[in-house]
Enzyme design. Structure first.
Site, PDB file in Angstrom:
ATOM      1  N   HIS A 164      -1.507  -2.681   1.435  1.00 51.14           N
ATOM      2  CA  HIS A 164      -0.167  -2.268   1.031  1.00 51.14           C
ATOM      3  C   HIS A 164       0.883  -2.943   1.919  1.00 51.14           C
ATOM      4  O   HIS A 164       0.781  -2.905   3.137  1.00 51.14           O
ATOM      5  CB  HIS A 164      -0.068  -0.743   1.147  1.00 51.14           C
ATOM      6  N   HIS A 182      11.174  -4.225   1.335  1.00 53.71           N
ATOM      7  CA  HIS A 182      11.041  -3.080   0.440  1.00 53.71           C
ATOM      8  C   HIS A 182      12.373  -2.405   0.164  1.00 53.71           C
ATOM      9  O   HIS A 182      12.717  -2.123  -0.985  1.00 53.71           O
ATOM     10  CB  HIS A 182      10.064  -2.061   1.042  1.00 53.71           C
TER      11      HIS A 182
END
Length: 259
Positions: free
Chosen positions: A13, A55
């Site tokens: 991730h 992100h």
């Protein structure tokens, strides 16, 4: 022709999970050293439409910058330190662009799930630009006689996925356009309709919101499902036993032997 996308059981991730600064080249190296075969990372556009690995829509949490990513030109973004926030051992790690990430994945033998993460109001542009950069990378590899890495686009934004599909189909050679996955928090009741409309092959969803009945539907349709973010090996085995295809994890060190 680019290699086809196939899910490994474990996907790192945000590049390297909790073991490195998120969405960083250092994270890719950590994942590869642990024997992980695929990584996921987020891509957003700078003010001058350069896709960079980050992100959040803002810079403060993961870098020494301040403000909105979409307001900074790449020339400034690329100088930001994205390592020190994680640990001083990573001080000096720079914010990477998509081309740098793809080059590193190629060198490390990592498949890449590119999550298209548009800032608000930039959905279609982000999907289009990301797909154009990937197509350019694929052409660069073909010209050099080298094989690119298996690639997958995913996004919560259906607009971004549709724009990526159109741009990738226009820019890639036959069979080279990356497959696509629709990202959801909770898998919606109309998931099949959405996949068909977007020409997506796969689903990604929140492991903690997965409903058994919905998983049974997905299995019956023969659609691969990958779940985020799973950091407990016991939960991972339960998901695999239930029919989940792959998991995204921050704790790739706990799964290295089974990746």
């Amino acid at each position: 022709m680019s290699p086809s996308w196939h899910y490994p059981r474990i996907i790192a991730h945000r590049c390297g999970g909790a073991l490195a600064p998120e969405n960083s080249l250092a994270g890719l190296a950590v994942a590869a050293r642990l024997g992980i075969r695929a990584v996921e990372f987020d891509v957003m556009l700078s003010a001058d439409a350069v896709p960079v690995l980050i992100h959040d829509e803002t810079l403060e949490r993961t870098s020494n910058g301040q403000g909105r990513v979409a307001d900074w030109p790449y020339e400034r973004l690329r100088r930001l330190d994205v390592g020190r926030h994680h640990h001083r051992a990573f001080a000096g790690e720079r914010l990477a662009d998509l081309h740098q990430a793809l080059i590193h994945c190629q060198a490390l033998g990592l498949a890449a799930n590119i999550e298209i993460k548009p800032a608000a109001g930039h959905e279609r542009q982000t999907g289009r630009v990301v797909a154009e950069w990937v197509s350019a990378f694929q052409r660069e590899c073909a010209a050099a006689g080298s094989q690119t890495v298996p690639l997958l686009f995913s996004s919560f934004s259906e607009e971004a996925l549709e724009a990526a599909r159109l741009a990738a189909d226009a820019g890639a050679g036959a069979g080279d356009a990356p497959a696509r996955a629709l990202l959801c928090e909770e898998i919606p009741a109309d998931w099949q309709t959405r996949l068909q409309r977007l020409d997506c092959r796969y689903l990604h969803g929140d492991a903690h919101r997965l409903q058994a009945g919905r998983l049974a539907e997905i299995q019956a349709a023969g659609v691969a499902l990958a779940c985020y973010t799973v950091n407990d090996p016991v939960q991972a085995e339960q998901l695999f036993a239930a029919g989940v295809t792959a998991i995204f994890s921050d704790r790739i060190d706990l799964f290295a032997a089974t990746a």
